[in-house]
Design a protein around this motif. Structure first.
Motif, mmCIF file in Angstrom:
data_model
loop_
_atom_site.group_PDB
_atom_site.id
_atom_site.type_symbol
_atom_site.label_atom_id
_atom_site.label_comp_id
_atom_site.label_asym_id
_atom_site.label_seq_id
_atom_site.Cartn_x
_atom_site.Cartn_y
_atom_site.Cartn_z
ATOM 1 N N ALA A 1 0.822 -1.208 0.000
ATOM 2 C CA ALA A 1 0.000 0.000 0.000
ATOM 3 C C ALA A 1 0.857 1.259 0.000
ATOM 4 O O ALA A 1 0.603 2.204 -0.758
ATOM 5 N N PHE A 2 1.891 1.288 0.825
ATOM 6 C CA PHE A 2 2.759 2.460 0.894
ATOM 7 C C PHE A 2 3.547 2.651 -0.410
ATOM 8 O O PHE A 2 3.724 3.779 -0.870
ATOM 9 N N TYR A 3 4.025 1.576 -0.997
ATOM 10 C CA TYR A 3 4.769 1.666 -2.257
ATOM 11 C C TYR A 3 3.922 2.368 -3.316
ATOM 12 O O TYR A 3 4.411 3.248 -4.051
ATOM 13 N N VAL B 1 3.893 12.686 -7.734
ATOM 14 C CA VAL B 1 3.505 13.203 -6.423
ATOM 15 C C VAL B 1 2.739 12.113 -5.684
ATOM 16 O O VAL B 1 1.736 11.606 -6.174
ATOM 17 N N GLY B 2 3.236 11.745 -4.510
ATOM 18 C CA GLY B 2 2.591 10.711 -3.709
ATOM 19 C C GLY B 2 1.442 11.265 -2.895
ATOM 20 O O GLY B 2 1.021 12.416 -3.050
ATOM 21 N N SER B 3 0.932 10.432 -2.021
ATOM 22 C CA SER B 3 -0.185 10.819 -1.169
ATOM 23 C C SER B 3 0.059 10.299 0.240
ATOM 24 O O SER B 3 0.869 9.392 0.449
ATOM 25 N N GLU B 4 -0.643 10.883 1.213
ATOM 26 C CA GLU B 4 -0.486 10.485 2.614
ATOM 27 C C GLU B 4 -1.578 9.508 3.021
ATOM 28 O O GLU B 4 -2.720 9.599 2.560
ATOM 29 N N LEU B 5 -1.229 8.601 3.910
ATOM 30 C CA LEU B 5 -2.194 7.641 4.432
ATOM 31 C C LEU B 5 -3.150 8.272 5.436
ATOM 32 O O LEU B 5 -4.336 7.927 5.483
ATOM 33 N N HIS B 6 -2.641 9.193 6.222
ATOM 34 C CA HIS B 6 -3.446 9.804 7.284
ATOM 35 C C HIS B 6 -4.748 10.382 6.724
ATOM 36 O O HIS B 6 -4.741 11.139 5.762
ATOM 37 N N GLY B 7 -5.853 9.969 7.310
ATOM 38 C CA GLY B 7 -7.150 10.474 6.876
ATOM 39 C C GLY B 7 -7.799 9.688 5.754
ATOM 40 O O GLY B 7 -8.968 9.916 5.428
ATOM 41 N N LYS B 8 -7.053 8.769 5.147
ATOM 42 C CA LYS B 8 -7.624 7.946 4.089
ATOM 43 C C LYS B 8 -8.567 6.897 4.695
ATOM 44 O O LYS B 8 -8.438 6.503 5.847
ATOM 45 N N GLY C 1 -3.350 6.430 11.382
ATOM 46 C CA GLY C 1 -4.261 7.555 11.145
ATOM 47 C C GLY C 1 -5.300 7.338 10.072
ATOM 48 O O GLY C 1 -5.996 8.285 9.680
ATOM 49 N N ALA C 2 -5.444 6.114 9.587
ATOM 50 C CA ALA C 2 -6.469 5.839 8.576
ATOM 51 C C ALA C 2 -7.809 5.571 9.245
ATOM 52 O O ALA C 2 -7.880 5.152 10.409
ATOM 53 N N ASN C 3 -8.880 5.823 8.493
ATOM 54 C CA ASN C 3 -10.216 5.428 8.927
ATOM 55 C C ASN C 3 -10.482 4.032 8.363
ATOM 56 O O ASN C 3 -10.404 3.827 7.158
ATOM 57 N N VAL C 4 -10.797 3.080 9.218
ATOM 58 C CA VAL C 4 -10.909 1.687 8.796
ATOM 59 C C VAL C 4 -12.361 1.235 8.755
ATOM 60 O O VAL C 4 -13.109 1.423 9.724
ATOM 61 N N GLN D 1 -15.602 5.018 -6.061
ATOM 62 C CA GLN D 1 -15.773 6.450 -6.280
ATOM 63 C C GLN D 1 -14.452 7.216 -6.163
ATOM 64 O O GLN D 1 -14.344 8.335 -6.626
ATOM 65 N N LYS D 2 -13.437 6.589 -5.519
ATOM 66 C CA LYS D 2 -12.201 7.297 -5.190
ATOM 67 C C LYS D 2 -10.978 6.767 -5.927
ATOM 68 O O LYS D 2 -9.849 7.077 -5.541
ATOM 69 N N GLN D 3 -11.185 5.965 -6.966
ATOM 70 C CA GLN D 3 -10.054 5.334 -7.668
ATOM 71 C C GLN D 3 -9.079 4.699 -6.670
ATOM 72 O O GLN D 3 -7.906 5.053 -6.595
ATOM 73 N N PRO D 4 -9.544 3.740 -5.904
ATOM 74 C CA PRO D 4 -8.721 3.195 -4.821
ATOM 75 C C PRO D 4 -7.551 2.344 -5.308
ATOM 76 O O PRO D 4 -7.516 1.878 -6.451
ATOM 77 N N ILE D 5 -6.599 2.161 -4.408
ATOM 78 C CA ILE D 5 -5.562 1.149 -4.557
ATOM 79 C C ILE D 5 -6.169 -0.168 -4.079
ATOM 80 O O ILE D 5 -6.812 -0.219 -3.028
#
Length: 312
Positions: A111-113, A133-140, A162-165, A216-220
């Motif tokens: 996921a981080f990669y 440009v990467g993205s942060e996990l926090h808040g995802k 910090g993710a919402n699960v 809806q969010k183009q997820p990984i």
């Protein structure tokens, strides 16, 4: 002396434990190597430990007259003919949770990669300017399909970062930090989706293109569980249509053409079924399998049975 057959080699400390418990053992390469077994030894084996994921040759069950248990060195038992074993009054066991930390960390690494887009940010020479440009996990929002040992450990790691699960499970489960939702809602709401369920007749290829169209969010999408949960071609189509932003796999189906196409994409990372291959996990799974065999030989029942026997 009781004898154990290892279908696939175990780590040295596990083999030492077998000897310390007073058992002899032989090692075959894998669960398809029945032809290499000496017929004069058929009656000697009381337990089998299955190391790898090849389907177990049914002859190990039908030709070994004193076999009492097939112990899977891991959580999944879909490669073991459980129905046949049960009919022959042979226990089947697994080692639930033994590889949970290893696989959860592997899913997190995939996921981080992809989240940080490391594939596009590899430096080829000094002073290269990053183009991605990467993205942060926090808040995802992280959606987890399944709620077993690995799924819960992965959820704990994601929540701590910090993710919402949210999670999907067919039966009702309770959690103090994760919300249970329906499968379609999970695909709609998640930034990252991770699969952590076994393959059964009900779950085989359950992740369909129709389900992915809910995103809806183009997820990984991450799969460290079993390749037969989602077809390579379905993942490829999801990427091509922009429904998925990236895919991380440790397992995949047997369609080589679609796998080759996935491997060619910069937003796909594939490891070779290595999520559970840590020194700690290999030792824990092997020791757990040995303990199951020992429990059957000494007490008549494994610590972690998969099947139920009619022991009169």
């Amino acid at each position: 002396m009781n004898k154990i057959l290892l279908l696939g080699d175990l780590v040295p400390q596990a083999k030492q434990k077998i000897s310390d418990l007073g058992y002899e053992f032989d090692v075959l390469p894998n669960a398809q190597s029945f032809e290499q077994l000496d017929p004069q030894e058929f009656s000697a084996y009381e337990g089998i430990i299955v190391r790898n994921i090849e389907p177990v040759d049914p002859r190990f069950i039908t030709k070994l007259p004193n076999l009492k248990i097939i112990a899977r060195n891991g959580a999944g038992t879909d490669n073991v003919p459980i129905e046949l074993a049960t009919k022959r009054n042979i226990w089947v066991s697994n080692t639930p949770g033994a590889n949970a930390q290893a696989v959860a960390e592997h899913a997190l690494a995939l996921a981080f990669y992809l989240l940080k887009d490391f594939g596009s940010n590899k430096m080829s020479k000094e002073n290269d300017i990053a183009t991605a440009v990467g993205s942060e996990l926090h808040g995802k929002t992280v959606g987890i399909v399944g709620w077993g040992f690995i799924a819960k450990r992965f959820a704990e790691l994601m929540s701590a970062l910090g993710a919402n699960v949210i999670f999907y499970n067919r039966s009702k489960r309770k959690s103090t930090f994760a919300k249970q939702v329906g499968l379609a809602e999970l695909f709609s709401a998640s930034d990252i989706i991770s699969l952590h369920i076994p393959v059964t007749p009900d779950t085989k290829y359950m992740i369909t293109h129709d389900l992915i169209k809910n995103t809806q969010k183009q997820p990984i999408l991450i799969n460290t569980s079993r390749g037969e949960l989602v077809k390579n071609a379905v993942l490829l189509k999801g990427l091509q249509q922009g429904l998925l932003s990236a895919v991380g796999l440790d397992v995949y189906d047997n369609d080589e053409d679609s796998l080759e196409k996935l491997l060619s994409l910069p937003n796909v990372v594939v490891t070779n079924h290595s999520a559970a291959l840590t020194a700690e996990s290999l030792a824990a799974m092997a020791i757990g399998a040995i303990n199951n065999v020992d429990a059957v030989i000494k007490n008549g029942k494994p610590l972690n049975p998969i099947n139920a026997l009619n022991k009169n």
